[in-house]
Write an enzyme that holds these catalytic residues in place. Structure first.
Site, short mmCIF file in Angstrom:
data_model
loop_
_atom_site.label_atom_id
_atom_site.label_comp_id
_atom_site.label_asym_id
_atom_site.label_seq_id
_atom_site.Cartn_x
_atom_site.Cartn_y
_atom_site.Cartn_z
N ASP A 51 -4.50 1.35 2.69
CA ASP A 51 -5.19 0.30 2.55
C ASP A 51 -6.63 0.11 2.22
O ASP A 51 -7.09 -0.78 1.38
CB ASP A 51 -5.04 -0.70 4.15
CG ASP A 51 -3.59 -0.93 4.20
OD1 ASP A 51 -2.97 -1.21 3.33
OD2 ASP A 51 -3.20 -1.06 5.31
N SER A 67 0.76 -1.21 -0.04
CA SER A 67 -0.19 0.05 -0.04
C SER A 67 0.91 1.24 0.06
O SER A 67 0.44 2.26 -0.21
CB SER A 67 -0.93 0.01 1.45
OG SER A 67 -0.24 -0.07 2.32
N HIS A 68 2.02 1.14 0.19
CA HIS A 68 2.97 2.38 0.22
C HIS A 68 4.28 2.00 -0.61
O HIS A 68 5.20 2.65 -0.72
CB HIS A 68 3.57 2.39 1.62
CG HIS A 68 2.59 3.00 2.54
ND1 HIS A 68 1.49 2.10 3.17
CD2 HIS A 68 2.28 4.38 3.24
CE1 HIS A 68 0.71 2.99 4.01
NE2 HIS A 68 1.07 4.10 3.89
#
Length: 367
Positions: free
Chosen positions: A219, A78-79
């Site tokens: 997320d 997610s990053h």
């Protein structure tokens, strides 16, 4: 309100103001249940080229590309690559300055201030880190307060380097308002994550980060793209009604604090440390509406670094004590130690980037 509370305005758009669509970079593999993609030898270079093409200086692009590629390698999808369209979209909007040069101020024996100049927080941290470590070694503890900054990266990567130097580090950052206060019906707080790192006697430091909301915003975006619901009680829709639909949360709704009023109190603390102390916007004060495509909040970040060797004569070394605690947790049946997935991901052989994902990344380069 401008980027810095009560002062100034973000840079005007230089690369067009069009909205860049939501990415497919992580969702394809997320939907298929495939393991996280690993870093390839050419990945940081490609990411850096994308960032330079959209307005970052080579120095800024190198730092952000390494951060993004490392998060992807560590399984923090997610990053990782998922963030690249958000970087591009925000840079194109003019909301953030990809060439900003932070100004570092030696504020007090144990205090460093940094003005990110409407740039990315990781750049200000990189510039201030040597002075911060020096002060922590000298005084036993030091604080870095960053203002007028944007943060899209994995927060644990901000503190891990300090633990690798034998220091204990804690950081907090606020963001855009997407979290309702306890018993509230609309967003006031950011997801306001906290990251912590401490050395151990076993080699790899203990490192983790977590949002103070029920889920990180990244997320939620990944779940929306993948067509997955969030856990029950994750958030509210725009009418203030409970929902676990990520699309409803993102469409004018809000996440909730983790742990009810207890998590909300921690989020409140983060806002004070990152805005009131630093001299930055509270999450609810961020207004990027004049910059379509902006995905960041221009807010603040605080990093606290402690030297466990200070005054420790006759005491057991902190790394050994941390390892003792971890062993006790494992003996009690805790199979997952915070940060464990990252270490597992790093121990696995590097795999090539999915060709379709590579194609999507290359599509972010101007024709």
């Amino acid at each position: 309100m401008g980027c810095l509370a009560g002062q100034g305005q973000p840079a005007s758009p230089r690369h067009g103001g069009g909205q860049v669509g939501e990415p497919g970079l992580a969702g394809r593999n997320h939907r298929r249940g495939r393991p996280p993609l690993s870093q390839s030898a050419d990945l940081p270079g490609l990411l850096s080229s994308i960032l330079v093409a959209h307005g970052c200086s080579p120095h800024v692009a190198t730092i952000l590309a390494a951060n993004c590629a490392t998060a992807e390698r560590d399984g923090s999808t997610s990053h990782g690559l998922f963030r690249m369209r958000h970087y591009v979209s925000t840079l194109r909007s003019g909301w953030v300055d990809g060439r900003a040069e932070p100004v570092i101020a030696d504020a007090a024996p144990g205090f460093v201030r940094a003005d990110a100049k409407n740039g990315f927080a990781q750049i200000a941290l990189a510039e201030a880190a040597p002075l911060l470590v020096q002060k922590a070694r000298t005084n036993g503890i030091a604080v870095l307060a960053i203002r007028q900054s944007h943060h899209l990266g994995a927060l644990y990567l901000d503190v891990e380097p300090f633990a690798l130097q034998g220091l204990v580090a804690l950081t907090v950052v606020n963001s855009i308002a997407v979290v309702a206060p306890h018993a509230g019906s609309r967003a006031v707080y950011g997801t306001n994550p906290i990251a912590f790192a401490a050395p151990t006697a076993d080699g790899a430091p203990l490192v983790f980060d977590q949002a103070t909301s029920t889920a990180a915003l990244g997320d939620v975006r990944v779940a929306q793209q993948a067509g997955h619901d969030l856990p029950y009680g994750a958030g509210l829709d725009r009418a203030g009604q409970p929902t676990n639909d990520p699309a409803a949360i993102l469409d004018g709704g809000a996440l909730l604090p983790f742990g009810g009023y207890k998590g909300a109190a921690i989020s409140l603390m983060v806002e004070i440390l990152c805005a009131a102390l630093v001299g930055a916007n509270f999450s609810f004060e961020v207004d990027s509406s004049a910059y379509p495509g902006a995905k960041t909040g221009c807010t603040g970040q605080t990093i606290i670094v402690i030297d466990p060797a200070a005054g420790s004569d006759g005491l057991a070394p902190l790394p050994a004590r941390v390892s003792t605690l971890v062993a006790a947790l494992q003996d009690a049946g805790q199979t997952y130690i915070p940060g464990g997935r990252r270490l597992i991901a790093r121990s696995q052989p590097s795999a090539p980037i999915d060709p379709a994902v590579w194609t999507e990344l290359r599509s972010l380069l101007p024709a």
